[in-house]
Design a protein around this motif. Sequence first.
Motif, PDB file in Angstrom:
ATOM      1  N   TYR A 171     -10.990 -20.620   4.857  1.00 39.95           N
ATOM      2  CA  TYR A 171     -10.023 -21.800   4.029  1.00 39.95           C
ATOM      3  C   TYR A 171      -8.708 -20.993   3.684  1.00 39.95           C
ATOM      4  O   TYR A 171      -8.697 -20.017   3.213  1.00 39.95           O
ATOM      5  CB  TYR A 171     -10.683 -22.412   2.935  1.00 39.95           C
ATOM      6  CG  TYR A 171      -9.674 -23.483   2.414  1.00 39.95           C
ATOM      7  CD1 TYR A 171      -9.622 -24.887   3.118  1.00 39.95           C
ATOM      8  CD2 TYR A 171      -8.992 -23.246   1.238  1.00 39.95           C
ATOM      9  CE1 TYR A 171      -8.846 -25.812   2.440  1.00 39.95           C
ATOM     10  CE2 TYR A 171      -8.107 -24.496   0.937  1.00 39.95           C
ATOM     11  CZ  TYR A 171      -8.166 -25.627   1.659  1.00 39.95           C
ATOM     12  OH  TYR A 171      -7.308 -26.718   1.181  1.00 39.95           O
ATOM     13  N   SER A 172      -7.667 -21.747   3.958  1.00 42.23           N
ATOM     14  CA  SER A 172      -6.454 -21.256   3.811  1.00 42.23           C
ATOM     15  C   SER A 172      -5.406 -22.558   3.340  1.00 42.23           C
ATOM     16  O   SER A 172      -5.259 -23.554   4.323  1.00 42.23           O
ATOM     17  CB  SER A 172      -5.827 -20.362   4.885  1.00 42.23           C
ATOM     18  OG  SER A 172      -4.399 -20.002   4.244  1.00 42.23           O
ATOM     19  N   LEU A 244      -1.562 -23.270  -7.256  1.00 39.37           N
ATOM     20  CA  LEU A 244      -2.838 -23.635  -7.170  1.00 39.37           C
ATOM     21  C   LEU A 244      -3.602 -23.141  -8.416  1.00 39.37           C
ATOM     22  O   LEU A 244      -3.593 -21.865  -8.789  1.00 39.37           O
ATOM     23  CB  LEU A 244      -3.413 -23.119  -5.783  1.00 39.37           C
ATOM     24  CG  LEU A 244      -4.710 -23.389  -5.236  1.00 39.37           C
ATOM     25  CD1 LEU A 244      -4.586 -23.346  -3.836  1.00 39.37           C
ATOM     26  CD2 LEU A 244      -5.722 -22.591  -5.851  1.00 39.37           C
ATOM     27  N   VAL A 245      -4.258 -24.093  -8.806  1.00 33.58           N
ATOM     28  CA  VAL A 245      -5.219 -23.555 -10.103  1.00 33.58           C
ATOM     29  C   VAL A 245      -6.790 -24.217  -9.649  1.00 33.58           C
ATOM     30  O   VAL A 245      -6.818 -25.162  -9.336  1.00 33.58           O
ATOM     31  CB  VAL A 245      -4.931 -24.453 -11.090  1.00 33.58           C
ATOM     32  CG1 VAL A 245      -5.909 -24.272 -12.418  1.00 33.58           C
ATOM     33  CG2 VAL A 245      -3.359 -24.394 -11.412  1.00 33.58           C
ATOM     34  N   SER A 246      -7.659 -23.214 -10.025  1.00 36.66           N
ATOM     35  CA  SER A 246      -9.031 -23.366  -9.376  1.00 36.66           C
ATOM     36  C   SER A 246     -10.021 -22.628 -10.552  1.00 36.66           C
ATOM     37  O   SER A 246      -9.600 -21.624 -10.909  1.00 36.66           O
ATOM     38  CB  SER A 246      -9.284 -22.901  -8.054  1.00 36.66           C
ATOM     39  OG  SER A 246     -10.745 -23.136  -7.750  1.00 36.66           O
ATOM     40  N   ASP A 247     -10.954 -23.080 -10.741  1.00 34.07           N
ATOM     41  CA  ASP A 247     -12.139 -22.557 -11.288  1.00 34.07           C
ATOM     42  C   ASP A 247     -12.821 -21.253 -10.569  1.00 34.07           C
ATOM     43  O   ASP A 247     -13.552 -20.552 -11.194  1.00 34.07           O
ATOM     44  CB  ASP A 247     -13.129 -23.570 -12.046  1.00 34.07           C
ATOM     45  CG  ASP A 247     -12.657 -24.447 -13.050  1.00 34.07           C
ATOM     46  OD1 ASP A 247     -11.691 -24.331 -13.674  1.00 34.07           O
ATOM     47  OD2 ASP A 247     -13.144 -25.621 -13.097  1.00 34.07           O
ATOM     48  N   LEU A 248     -12.582 -21.443  -9.336  1.00 32.39           N
ATOM     49  CA  LEU A 248     -13.280 -20.384  -8.550  1.00 32.39           C
ATOM     50  C   LEU A 248     -12.354 -19.075  -8.207  1.00 32.39           C
ATOM     51  O   LEU A 248     -10.905 -19.483  -8.245  1.00 32.39           O
ATOM     52  CB  LEU A 248     -13.372 -21.163  -7.172  1.00 32.39           C
ATOM     53  CG  LEU A 248     -14.532 -22.257  -7.145  1.00 32.39           C
ATOM     54  CD1 LEU A 248     -14.498 -22.620  -5.905  1.00 32.39           C
ATOM     55  CD2 LEU A 248     -15.768 -21.950  -7.470  1.00 32.39           C
ATOM     56  N   LEU A 249     -12.829 -17.975  -7.817  1.00 32.30           N
ATOM     57  CA  LEU A 249     -12.125 -17.032  -7.231  1.00 32.30           C
ATOM     58  C   LEU A 249     -11.420 -17.515  -5.776  1.00 32.30           C
ATOM     59  O   LEU A 249     -11.958 -18.375  -5.112  1.00 32.30           O
ATOM     60  CB  LEU A 249     -13.023 -15.806  -6.825  1.00 32.30           C
ATOM     61  CG  LEU A 249     -13.723 -14.975  -8.133  1.00 32.30           C
ATOM     62  CD1 LEU A 249     -14.730 -13.777  -7.592  1.00 32.30           C
ATOM     63  CD2 LEU A 249     -12.635 -14.309  -8.907  1.00 32.30           C
ATOM     64  N   ASP A 250     -10.285 -17.214  -5.891  1.00 31.51           N
ATOM     65  CA  ASP A 250      -9.320 -17.441  -4.816  1.00 31.51           C
ATOM     66  C   ASP A 250     -10.115 -17.363  -3.294  1.00 31.51           C
ATOM     67  O   ASP A 250      -9.969 -18.314  -2.611  1.00 31.51           O
ATOM     68  CB  ASP A 250      -7.990 -16.542  -4.523  1.00 31.51           C
ATOM     69  CG  ASP A 250      -7.041 -17.036  -5.342  1.00 31.51           C
ATOM     70  OD1 ASP A 250      -7.318 -17.881  -6.379  1.00 31.51           O
ATOM     71  OD2 ASP A 250      -5.840 -16.492  -5.366  1.00 31.51           O
ATOM     72  N   GLU A 251     -10.808 -16.165  -3.017  1.00 36.30           N
ATOM     73  CA  GLU A 251     -11.588 -15.977  -2.067  1.00 36.30           C
ATOM     74  C   GLU A 251     -12.710 -16.995  -1.812  1.00 36.30           C
ATOM     75  O   GLU A 251     -13.266 -17.032  -0.582  1.00 36.30           O
ATOM     76  CB  GLU A 251     -11.944 -14.746  -1.826  1.00 36.30           C
ATOM     77  CG  GLU A 251     -10.725 -13.695  -1.677  1.00 36.30           C
ATOM     78  CD  GLU A 251     -10.387 -13.054  -2.994  1.00 36.30           C
ATOM     79  OE1 GLU A 251      -9.575 -12.290  -3.094  1.00 36.30           O
ATOM     80  OE2 GLU A 251     -10.715 -13.853  -4.111  1.00 36.30           O
ATOM     81  N   ILE A 256      -9.970 -28.892  -0.596  1.00 35.04           N
ATOM     82  CA  ILE A 256      -9.120 -29.353  -1.671  1.00 35.04           C
ATOM     83  C   ILE A 256      -9.721 -29.947  -2.707  1.00 35.04           C
ATOM     84  O   ILE A 256      -9.208 -30.113  -3.948  1.00 35.04           O
ATOM     85  CB  ILE A 256      -7.858 -30.438  -1.018  1.00 35.04           C
ATOM     86  CG1 ILE A 256      -8.734 -31.563  -0.307  1.00 35.04           C
ATOM     87  CG2 ILE A 256      -7.029 -30.062   0.129  1.00 35.04           C
ATOM     88  CD1 ILE A 256      -7.855 -32.619  -0.076  1.00 35.04           C
ATOM     89  N   SER A 257     -11.032 -30.046  -2.708  1.00 36.53           N
ATOM     90  CA  SER A 257     -11.959 -30.333  -3.632  1.00 36.53           C
ATOM     91  C   SER A 257     -12.078 -29.334  -4.686  1.00 36.53           C
ATOM     92  O   SER A 257     -12.580 -29.520  -5.920  1.00 36.53           O
ATOM     93  CB  SER A 257     -13.214 -31.002  -3.235  1.00 36.53           C
ATOM     94  OG  SER A 257     -13.996 -30.043  -2.518  1.00 36.53           O
ATOM     95  N   ASP A 258     -11.910 -28.071  -4.405  1.00 39.31           N
ATOM     96  CA  ASP A 258     -12.158 -26.842  -5.155  1.00 39.31           C
ATOM     97  C   ASP A 258     -10.862 -26.597  -6.116  1.00 39.31           C
ATOM     98  O   ASP A 258     -10.851 -25.460  -6.989  1.00 39.31           O
ATOM     99  CB  ASP A 258     -12.453 -25.710  -4.389  1.00 39.31           C
ATOM    100  CG  ASP A 258     -13.752 -25.711  -3.553  1.00 39.31           C
ATOM    101  OD1 ASP A 258     -14.587 -26.558  -3.990  1.00 39.31           O
ATOM    102  OD2 ASP A 258     -13.970 -25.330  -2.565  1.00 39.31           O
TER     103      ASP A 258
END
Length: 312
Positions: A171-172, A244-251, A256-258
């Motif tokens: 994903y990118s 971009l803000v996420s609870d996951l590590l970038d990788e 887009i739900s993440d």
Amino acid sequence: MEFIKNRHEIVFVYDVKDGNPNGDPLDENKPRMDEVTGVNIVSDVRLKKTCREYMISANKEKDEYEFEVFINGDPITSEQRAKQLIPDITSKEYDRKTAAEALLKKCIDLRLFGGTVPISKLNMSMIGPVQFRFGRSLHKVDPVFIQGTAAFASKEDREGRSFSEKWQLPYSCIAFYGVINQNTAKETLLREVDIDFFFEALWNGTRDLITRSKMEQLPRLLIDVVYNDNENFHIGELDKAIKLVSDLLDEKIRGISDFVLEVSELKGLLERYNDKIKEIRYRIDPRLKLTLNGEPFKIENLIDGKMKPLAK
């Protein structure tokens, strides 16, 4: 004929899933990477190619200034292409100025992006008013190498099949930043109708890239900041104001739900220079989530009284 008189500042966000948005042919066609930051890179040439491919296939009604595409993918020289469009362009009837004007009236990609047209005794160089920096993913990515079995044997009379190999990204999410210079646009005869068609090609062309490496490539957000008439100003680096803000590590991000896109810095910049802005045009995929200081936010509220949806 109405030529553009406003500077534009553009942010375009799209994503790709299980694909390769811009492979490097000199490095095993690997996705282009910034080795320092770990982000994915896409060249401006790839973005312009996306627009050209859409423009070639679109049935655009022609007028006095046509919608031909000069760089159309044919394996010919630029001089041969120029002669296809204007058969007598090397005759005494044309000098460098009239030849350039004739090509600009024919070709929308030259009006937008400029180009170099080396023709005997008429070498022309046109500076394009529409320019983009390299696109960069808004997060770190993790390229993967995939092997599979090919459909055919590698040599005659062999039962064993060859292997297929490719690099791709799980994903990118990529952001491009661009500027339309109204001063340069006067030299390439760029019109408002050309800009409208360009935005159509940018959005729909990205969606139309249905190939093996770009099957899951979708446009998500397009922001066009239009400055006041003849205003020689733009804020700059608006893409850097979207986080971009996420609870996951970038990788680990896979769609887009993440994540959400935080636009508080962008809104602050636009409000600071509100007096220089005529309008802000936009298009957004409704599945993309925006936040303002961590709270859900709608793009329509970015600047009061100046937001206008882009035509679909």
